[in-house]
Design a protein around this motif. Structure first.
Motif, PDB file in Angstrom:
ATOM      1  N   THR A   1      -4.873 -34.709  -1.963  1.00 55.71           N
ATOM      2  CA  THR A   1      -3.668 -34.028  -2.443  1.00 55.71           C
ATOM      3  C   THR A   1      -3.262 -32.984  -1.424  1.00 55.71           C
ATOM      4  O   THR A   1      -4.088 -32.179  -1.023  1.00 55.71           O
TER       5      THR A   1
ATOM      6  N   ASP B   1      -8.021 -32.737  -7.935  1.00 54.42           N
ATOM      7  CA  ASP B   1      -8.633 -34.055  -8.152  1.00 54.42           C
ATOM      8  C   ASP B   1      -8.252 -34.523  -9.558  1.00 54.42           C
ATOM      9  O   ASP B   1      -8.708 -33.963 -10.552  1.00 54.42           O
ATOM     10  N   ARG B   2      -7.419 -35.545  -9.627  1.00 55.49           N
ATOM     11  CA  ARG B   2      -6.917 -36.001 -10.931  1.00 55.49           C
ATOM     12  C   ARG B   2      -8.021 -36.544 -11.827  1.00 55.49           C
ATOM     13  O   ARG B   2      -7.813 -36.693 -13.031  1.00 55.49           O
ATOM     14  N   SER B   3      -9.178 -36.860 -11.240  1.00 56.12           N
ATOM     15  CA  SER B   3     -10.270 -37.372 -12.084  1.00 56.12           C
ATOM     16  C   SER B   3     -11.230 -36.253 -12.509  1.00 56.12           C
ATOM     17  O   SER B   3     -12.222 -36.517 -13.189  1.00 56.12           O
TER      18      SER B   3
ATOM     19  N   PHE C   1      -8.868 -31.143 -14.608  1.00 57.75           N
ATOM     20  CA  PHE C   1      -7.533 -31.773 -14.621  1.00 57.75           C
ATOM     21  C   PHE C   1      -7.303 -32.456 -15.967  1.00 57.75           C
ATOM     22  O   PHE C   1      -6.262 -32.277 -16.608  1.00 57.75           O
ATOM     23  N   ARG C   2      -8.305 -33.220 -16.401  1.00 56.42           N
ATOM     24  CA  ARG C   2      -8.150 -33.960 -17.664  1.00 56.42           C
ATOM     25  C   ARG C   2      -8.030 -32.991 -18.845  1.00 56.42           C
ATOM     26  O   ARG C   2      -7.268 -33.212 -19.771  1.00 56.42           O
TER      27      ARG C   2
ATOM     28  N   GLU D   1       3.229 -30.529  -8.793  1.00 56.44           N
ATOM     29  CA  GLU D   1       3.094 -31.182  -7.486  1.00 56.44           C
ATOM     30  C   GLU D   1       4.328 -30.847  -6.662  1.00 56.44           C
ATOM     31  O   GLU D   1       5.406 -30.630  -7.229  1.00 56.44           O
TER      32      GLU D   1
END
Ligand SMILES: [Zn+2]
Ligand SMILES: [Zn+2]
Length: 272
Positions: free
Chosen positions: A26, A245-247, A251-252, A263
């Motif tokens: 990112t 980190d989207r994972s 983030f979750r 973004e």
């Protein structure tokens, strides 16, 4: 009237990757937004990445001003050094109003290379106590606690027909130091908030008490209940933050609590 928020930069002042670091998945430029209405283009913060960020906006030709006004939250390097592009080397910047707290304006008017921009007429200084009206839009300056080094710091509230629409709050030391936080956030449809750090241990070897920001977990816990009515964007994200980190768990967790991780280039529009 078509009203549009463009997130020009979603990162902390140094961006992601920071200078000299490996490129992560990112990338983020330094915090800045544009607000576009039918015939008005407002810039909030002038980041060192401004030249690249303006690729996200409709182009202007040489007869048009680069922006109709620029608002500066505070004098940390990610928020005002892009004013270097307002000089005679670059775009059309004739008498563009620059709004900021009296302290911000004084720093800029009395220090080079910024002072030349006022002397040569690229910028016109507007120390701002309270509200500026720009057609149907108005912008209110809200002082916030944030390391007062060169200048004090502000958030900006953008209203349409006097109704608060967007709160831009990229930097704050601590929610506890700003008792009106919940009232101010909940009065807006949309907030872009300081989400610099995810946790106290993400910068090994750094004394994080010298660079205070609320941690994302705390922001979620305090304001998650507002997310049903107010869209909350998390911005000013540091390169070390797990939100990159989207994972990641953080983030979750933010998404599950109704927050949106900002973004670069994210656009939010509505009719007004
Ligand atoms: Zn900052
Ligand atoms: Zn700052």
């Amino acid at each position: 009237m078509q009203l549009q928020l463009v997130v020009l930069g979603s990162g902390q002042d140094g961006g992601t990757p920071q200078v000299g670091s490996a490129a992560p998945t990112t990338s983020r430029t330094a915090s800045s937004i544009a607000v576009l209405a039918d015939d008005v283009r407002l810039l909030f913060d002038a980041s060192p990445d401004l030249r690249i960020q303006f690729q996200l906006l409709p182009t202007v030709d040489r007869s048009e001003l680069l922006v109709d006004a620029v608002f500066i939250t505070h004098c940390h390097m990610g928020h005002y050094t892009g004013l270097a592009h307002f000089g005679r080397e670059a775009a059309n910047t004739n008498q563009i109003p620059l709004y900021g707290s009296p302290s911000v304006v004084e720093v800029l008017e009395t220090n080079e290379p910024w002072a030349s921009l006022f002397r040569r007429g690229n910028l016109r200084a507007h120390p701002m106590d309270d509200v500026v009206h720009l057609g149907r839009l108005s912008v209110r300056r809200i002082p916030v606690p944030h390391r007062a080094e060169l200048s004090d710091a502000s958030a900006f509230s953008i209203a349409v027909d006097e109704r608060p629409w967007l709160l831009y709050l990229p930097d704050i030391d601590a929610w506890d130091e700003w008792p009106q936080a919940e009232r101010v956030l909940s009065s807006h449809e949309l907030c872009l908030l300081d989400a610099t750090f995810g946790s106290p241990d993400e910068l090994p070897g750094r004394d994080m008490s010298s660079i205070p920001h609320p941690f994302v977990e705390e922001t979620i816990a305090r304001f998650g209940h507002l997310s049903a009515r107010t869209m909350m964007l998390l911005g000013h994200i540091n390169h070390s933050n797990p939100l990159n980190d989207r994972s990641s768990r953080l983030f979750r967790r933010a998404v599950a609590a109704g927050f949106v991780v900002a973004e670069d280039g994210m656009t939010i529009s509505r009719q007004a």
